[in-house]
Motif scaffolding. Structure first.
Motif, mmCIF file in Angstrom:
data_model
loop_
_atom_site.group_PDB
_atom_site.id
_atom_site.type_symbol
_atom_site.label_atom_id
_atom_site.label_comp_id
_atom_site.label_asym_id
_atom_site.label_seq_id
_atom_site.Cartn_x
_atom_site.Cartn_y
_atom_site.Cartn_z
ATOM 1 N N GLY A 1 0.802 -1.215 0.000
ATOM 2 C CA GLY A 1 0.000 0.000 0.000
ATOM 3 C C GLY A 1 0.832 1.261 0.000
ATOM 4 N N LYS A 2 2.069 1.139 0.409
ATOM 5 C CA LYS A 2 2.990 2.274 0.400
ATOM 6 C C LYS A 2 4.218 1.841 -0.390
ATOM 7 C CE LYS A 2 5.133 5.649 3.442
ATOM 8 N NZ LYS A 2 5.370 6.051 4.815
ATOM 9 N N ARG A 3 4.619 2.658 -1.348
ATOM 10 C CA ARG A 3 5.688 2.257 -2.267
ATOM 11 C C ARG A 3 6.983 1.903 -1.527
ATOM 12 N NH1 ARG A 3 9.237 4.558 -6.563
ATOM 13 N NH2 ARG A 3 8.958 3.118 -8.299
ATOM 14 N N LEU A 4 7.331 2.668 -0.520
ATOM 15 C CA LEU A 4 8.550 2.413 0.237
ATOM 16 C C LEU A 4 8.499 1.036 0.897
ATOM 17 C CD1 LEU A 4 11.231 3.799 1.020
ATOM 18 C CD2 LEU A 4 10.093 4.612 3.072
ATOM 19 N N TRP A 5 7.371 0.704 1.462
ATOM 20 C CA TRP A 5 7.216 -0.608 2.106
ATOM 21 C C TRP A 5 7.248 -1.731 1.074
ATOM 22 C CZ3 TRP A 5 2.420 1.039 5.417
ATOM 23 C CH2 TRP A 5 2.842 1.958 6.401
ATOM 24 N N ASP A 6 6.659 -1.474 -0.091
ATOM 25 C CA ASP A 6 6.693 -2.467 -1.174
ATOM 26 C C ASP A 6 8.135 -2.781 -1.566
ATOM 27 O OD1 ASP A 6 3.936 -2.520 -1.248
ATOM 28 O OD2 ASP A 6 3.768 -1.274 -3.052
ATOM 29 N N ILE A 7 8.944 -1.739 -1.694
ATOM 30 C CA ILE A 7 10.352 -1.914 -2.079
ATOM 31 C C ILE A 7 11.085 -2.716 -1.013
ATOM 32 C CG2 ILE A 7 12.520 -0.677 -2.476
ATOM 33 C CD1 ILE A 7 10.728 1.588 -3.724
ATOM 34 N N GLU A 8 10.840 -2.399 0.252
ATOM 35 C CA GLU A 8 11.507 -3.123 1.341
ATOM 36 C C GLU A 8 11.106 -4.596 1.360
ATOM 37 O OE1 GLU A 8 10.501 -0.798 4.771
ATOM 38 O OE2 GLU A 8 11.908 0.806 4.239
ATOM 39 N N LEU A 9 9.823 -4.880 1.137
ATOM 40 C CA LEU A 9 9.362 -6.266 1.115
ATOM 41 C C LEU A 9 9.931 -7.013 -0.093
ATOM 42 C CD1 LEU A 9 7.758 -8.492 2.417
ATOM 43 C CD2 LEU A 9 5.709 -7.620 1.273
ATOM 44 N N MET A 10 10.030 -6.327 -1.229
ATOM 45 C CA MET A 10 10.640 -6.945 -2.413
ATOM 46 C C MET A 10 12.093 -7.328 -2.136
ATOM 47 S SD MET A 10 9.348 -4.866 -5.708
ATOM 48 C CE MET A 10 7.883 -3.912 -5.511
ATOM 49 N N ALA A 11 12.809 -6.473 -1.401
ATOM 50 C CA ALA A 11 14.200 -6.768 -1.063
ATOM 51 C C ALA A 11 14.287 -8.014 -0.180
ATOM 52 C CB ALA A 11 14.833 -5.569 -0.362
ATOM 53 N N ILE A 12 13.378 -8.148 0.760
ATOM 54 C CA ILE A 12 13.358 -9.328 1.630
ATOM 55 C C ILE A 12 13.076 -10.587 0.812
ATOM 56 C CG2 ILE A 12 12.085 -10.463 3.498
ATOM 57 C CD1 ILE A 12 11.696 -7.592 4.690
ATOM 58 N N GLU A 13 12.091 -10.515 -0.070
ATOM 59 C CA GLU A 13 11.750 -11.662 -0.911
ATOM 60 C C GLU A 13 12.908 -12.022 -1.835
ATOM 61 O OE1 GLU A 13 9.355 -13.623 -0.576
ATOM 62 O OE2 GLU A 13 7.974 -12.494 0.670
ATOM 63 N N LEU A 14 13.593 -11.012 -2.351
ATOM 64 C CA LEU A 14 14.751 -11.247 -3.216
ATOM 65 C C LEU A 14 15.860 -11.957 -2.447
ATOM 66 C CD1 LEU A 14 15.592 -10.568 -6.138
ATOM 67 C CD2 LEU A 14 16.746 -8.571 -5.213
ATOM 68 N N ASP A 15 16.099 -11.529 -1.208
ATOM 69 C CA ASP A 15 17.094 -12.186 -0.355
ATOM 70 C C ASP A 15 16.744 -13.663 -0.158
ATOM 71 O OD1 ASP A 15 18.487 -9.807 -0.038
ATOM 72 O OD2 ASP A 15 17.603 -9.352 1.916
ATOM 73 N N ASN A 16 15.471 -13.926 0.079
ATOM 74 C CA ASN A 16 15.026 -15.308 0.288
ATOM 75 C C ASN A 16 15.204 -16.156 -0.968
ATOM 76 O OD1 ASN A 16 14.322 -14.848 2.957
ATOM 77 N ND2 ASN A 16 12.218 -14.296 2.442
ATOM 78 N N LEU A 17 14.924 -15.592 -2.133
ATOM 79 C CA LEU A 17 15.126 -16.328 -3.389
ATOM 80 C C LEU A 17 16.602 -16.658 -3.597
ATOM 81 C CD1 LEU A 17 12.736 -14.478 -5.867
ATOM 82 C CD2 LEU A 17 12.508 -16.820 -5.010
ATOM 83 N N TYR A 18 17.464 -15.707 -3.264
ATOM 84 C CA TYR A 18 18.903 -15.935 -3.429
ATOM 85 C C TYR A 18 19.409 -16.997 -2.449
ATOM 86 C CZ TYR A 18 23.889 -15.102 -3.847
ATOM 87 O OH TYR A 18 25.249 -15.257 -4.043
ATOM 88 N N LYS A 19 18.958 -16.930 -1.216
ATOM 89 C CA LYS A 19 19.367 -17.916 -0.213
ATOM 90 C C LYS A 19 18.897 -19.322 -0.579
ATOM 91 C CE LYS A 19 19.507 -14.665 3.622
ATOM 92 N NZ LYS A 19 18.781 -14.150 4.795
ATOM 93 N N ALA A 20 17.766 -19.396 -1.279
ATOM 94 C CA ALA A 20 17.229 -20.690 -1.699
ATOM 95 C C ALA A 20 17.827 -21.164 -3.021
ATOM 96 C CB ALA A 20 15.713 -20.596 -1.832
ATOM 97 N N ASP A 21 18.802 -20.432 -3.529
ATOM 98 C CA ASP A 21 19.450 -20.729 -4.816
ATOM 99 C C ASP A 21 18.471 -20.772 -5.986
ATOM 100 O OD1 ASP A 21 22.086 -20.836 -3.894
ATOM 101 O OD2 ASP A 21 21.878 -22.936 -3.298
ATOM 102 N N ALA A 22 17.419 -19.964 -5.904
ATOM 103 C CA ALA A 22 16.449 -19.893 -6.993
ATOM 104 C C ALA A 22 16.902 -18.922 -8.078
ATOM 105 C CB ALA A 22 15.089 -19.468 -6.456
#
Length: 71
Positions: free
Chosen positions: A21-42
């Motif tokens: 709902g807030k662009r800044l929060w969206d960006i932060e959540l995307m960064a977390i999800e990206l970290d998780n994808l990298y850690k999972a070797d996806a």
């Protein structure tokens, strides 16, 4: 990868849709999800780093916009 839209499309490829709902929060959540994808070797390191740079840049721009709006 050059834009926030590109990062959104990458996440969408893995079934991850981010809208808080807030662009800044969206960006932060995307960064977390990206970290998780990298850690999972996806995703490989090059994709991770380029997406992370885009998110860092967009986060900085959004923070500056929010600061200017408050003045």
């Amino acid at each position: 990868m050059k834009t926030l839209y590109d990062v959104q499309q990458l996440l969408k490829h893995f079934g991850i849709f981010v809208y808080v709902g807030k662009r800044l929060w969206d960006i932060e959540l995307m960064a977390i999800e990206l970290d998780n994808l990298y850690k999972a070797d996806a995703i490989d390191k090059q994709v991770f780093l380029s997406a992370k740079l885009v998110l860092t840049r967009e986060h900085r721009i959004e923070e500056q916009y929010e600061a200017a709006k408050d003045i």
